[in-house]
Design a protein around this motif. Structure first.
Motif, mmCIF file in Angstrom:
data_model
loop_
_atom_site.group_PDB
_atom_site.id
_atom_site.type_symbol
_atom_site.label_atom_id
_atom_site.label_comp_id
_atom_site.label_asym_id
_atom_site.label_seq_id
_atom_site.Cartn_x
_atom_site.Cartn_y
_atom_site.Cartn_z
ATOM 1 N N ASP A 60 0.830 -1.198 0.000
ATOM 2 C CA ASP A 60 0.000 0.000 0.000
ATOM 3 C C ASP A 60 0.872 1.258 0.000
ATOM 4 N N ALA A 61 1.948 1.233 0.787
ATOM 5 C CA ALA A 61 2.847 2.387 0.835
ATOM 6 C C ALA A 61 3.510 2.629 -0.516
ATOM 7 N N ALA A 62 3.879 1.545 -1.180
ATOM 8 C CA ALA A 62 4.582 1.649 -2.456
ATOM 9 C C ALA A 62 3.639 1.810 -3.635
ATOM 10 N N ASP A 63 2.376 1.437 -3.436
ATOM 11 C CA ASP A 63 1.411 1.350 -4.541
ATOM 12 C C ASP A 63 1.967 0.460 -5.646
ATOM 13 N N ALA A 64 2.570 -0.653 -5.200
ATOM 14 C CA ALA A 64 3.175 -1.618 -6.116
ATOM 15 C C ALA A 64 3.248 -2.971 -5.408
ATOM 16 N N PRO A 65 3.235 -4.057 -6.161
ATOM 17 C CA PRO A 65 3.286 -5.382 -5.526
ATOM 18 C C PRO A 65 4.671 -5.722 -4.993
ATOM 19 N N ALA A 66 4.702 -6.635 -4.046
ATOM 20 C CA ALA A 66 5.966 -7.084 -3.454
ATOM 21 C C ALA A 66 6.724 -7.964 -4.434
ATOM 22 N N ARG A 67 8.041 -7.794 -4.446
ATOM 23 C CA ARG A 67 8.930 -8.675 -5.207
ATOM 24 C C ARG A 67 9.544 -9.737 -4.303
ATOM 25 N N SER A 68 9.880 -9.326 -3.069
ATOM 26 C CA SER A 68 10.461 -10.261 -2.111
ATOM 27 C C SER A 68 10.237 -9.715 -0.712
ATOM 28 N N ALA A 69 10.392 -10.583 0.275
ATOM 29 C CA ALA A 69 10.200 -10.156 1.657
ATOM 30 C C ALA A 69 10.939 -11.088 2.600
ATOM 31 N N GLU A 70 11.444 -10.505 3.675
ATOM 32 C CA GLU A 70 12.019 -11.261 4.777
ATOM 33 C C GLU A 70 11.224 -10.896 6.027
ATOM 34 N N VAL A 71 10.492 -11.860 6.554
ATOM 35 C CA VAL A 71 9.572 -11.604 7.666
ATOM 36 C C VAL A 71 10.062 -12.342 8.902
ATOM 37 N N GLN A 72 10.193 -11.619 9.999
ATOM 38 C CA GLN A 72 10.522 -12.206 11.297
ATOM 39 C C GLN A 72 9.278 -12.178 12.175
ATOM 40 N N PHE A 73 8.952 -13.310 12.773
ATOM 41 C CA PHE A 73 7.792 -13.414 13.652
ATOM 42 C C PHE A 73 8.286 -13.338 15.097
ATOM 43 N N LEU A 74 7.842 -12.321 15.807
ATOM 44 C CA LEU A 74 8.366 -12.031 17.143
ATOM 45 C C LEU A 74 7.401 -12.436 18.255
ATOM 46 N N SER A 75 6.098 -12.377 17.985
ATOM 47 C CA SER A 75 5.096 -12.722 18.984
ATOM 48 C C SER A 75 3.808 -13.097 18.268
ATOM 49 N N PRO A 76 3.059 -14.077 18.767
ATOM 50 C CA PRO A 76 1.821 -14.479 18.089
ATOM 51 C C PRO A 76 0.735 -13.426 18.209
ATOM 52 N N ARG A 119 8.166 -8.138 12.002
ATOM 53 C CA ARG A 119 8.850 -7.094 11.251
ATOM 54 C C ARG A 119 9.285 -7.679 9.915
ATOM 55 N N ALA A 120 9.303 -6.841 8.896
ATOM 56 C CA ALA A 120 9.657 -7.335 7.567
ATOM 57 C C ALA A 120 10.394 -6.275 6.770
ATOM 58 N N VAL A 121 11.338 -6.721 5.969
ATOM 59 C CA VAL A 121 11.931 -5.883 4.926
ATOM 60 C C VAL A 121 11.338 -6.360 3.613
ATOM 61 N N VAL A 122 10.653 -5.448 2.929
ATOM 62 C CA VAL A 122 9.906 -5.801 1.724
ATOM 63 C C VAL A 122 10.425 -5.002 0.550
#
Length: 267
Positions: free
Chosen positions: A209-225, A261-264
């Motif tokens: 939504d911020a980019a107004d463009a689709p994701a190409r890749s992502a690294e997602v860390q899950f910290l808490s459910p 948290r994620a870097v997208v």
């Protein structure tokens, strides 16, 4: 009953998920490829990919973690954006790479016929059983047996058009780069918390939504459910990086707990 999973109204059922376990450490999962999940440019939407990837490699991780259970700790996702037609099935081939004392490492590919749609790697933490999975029986590998999640009550492709799956899940935009989700049974996992694939899709949705463009890749860390909600994801430009790199995170607003948290990378 209270131990049945998935419930009658559930994302996995609406996606028409089916799977088989051809051998130990492997899973072959499929989901319907309909107008509900295919964008106007022919690419498969992020929400569908995240959901079926986590379902596939999460389940094979659970099998490897027995008698414990598995909880998503990290997902690395790559989206090809190769075009497909809204027909047939998406196929996910997932496997366990390594089983450690604390983590189970997995990987998978998502294809539509011969078209590579996405690839992913996952890390799943060994956790105790809770919620619906406390008494859940885990099937043995059997190349002939197919397990179906879909049922006649499923919505399937009933809601179509742009962002159809996002609307079905319940994502709502709260401002540039901000997306919110109310917690309900539809997006839960067998432990009674937010489905890992939906949690990943939510944080990616904020970046898209911020980019107004689709994701190409992502690294997602899950910290808490995610336990209560509403869950609020927000994305900002990654400091020192180009315009197509975003840092996004999700908060469980009920407890102000940082969930992931994620870097997208978008564009």
């Amino acid at each position: 009953s209270g131990t049945d999973y998935p419930p009658e109204r559930h994302l996995g059922r609406d996606l028409g998920v089916a799977y088989r376990l051809p051998e130990a450490g492997r899973i072959e999962l499929s989901a319907g490829c309909s107008e509900q999940i295919v964008r106007a440019d022919g690419s498969v939407c992020t929400e569908a990919i995240c959901s079926i990837v986590d379902e596939a490699i999460g389940f094979v991780a659970v099998l490897a973690a027995q008698p414990d259970w598995g909880s998503t700790a990290a997902l690395t996702l790559g989206f090809t954006r190769n075009p497909v037609r809204p027909e047939g099935r998406l196929d996910v081939n997932g496997r366990v790479v390594k089983t450690g004392r604390r983590l189970v490492f997995t990987e998978c590919e998502v294809r539509w016929h011969d078209v590579l749609v996405a690839h992913a790697r996952g890390q799943f933490a060994r956790v105790g059983r809770t919620g619906s999975n406390t008494h859940m029986e885990v099937p043995e590998p059997d190349p002939e047996e197919v397990f179906e999640m879909g049922n006649p009550g499923s919505r399937g492709a009933g809601d179509t058009g742009d962002q159809a799956l996002s609307r079905s899940i319940g994502f709502t935009t709260q401002g540039p780069g901000s997306v919110e989700l109310e917690f309900c049974e539809y997006v839960s996992n067998s432990s009674g918390i937010l489905h890992g694939g939906v949690a990943a899709a939510l944080v990616l949705a904020a970046a898209e939504d911020a980019a107004d463009a689709p994701a190409r890749s992502a690294e997602v860390q899950f910290l808490s459910p995610g336990r209560q909600g509403p869950f609020r994801a927000h994305a900002e430009r990654f400091e020192g990086e180009g315009t197509g790199v975003w840092l996004a995170q999700t908060i469980d607003s009920a407890t102000d707990t940082l969930m992931n948290r994620a870097v997208v990378r978008t564009g």
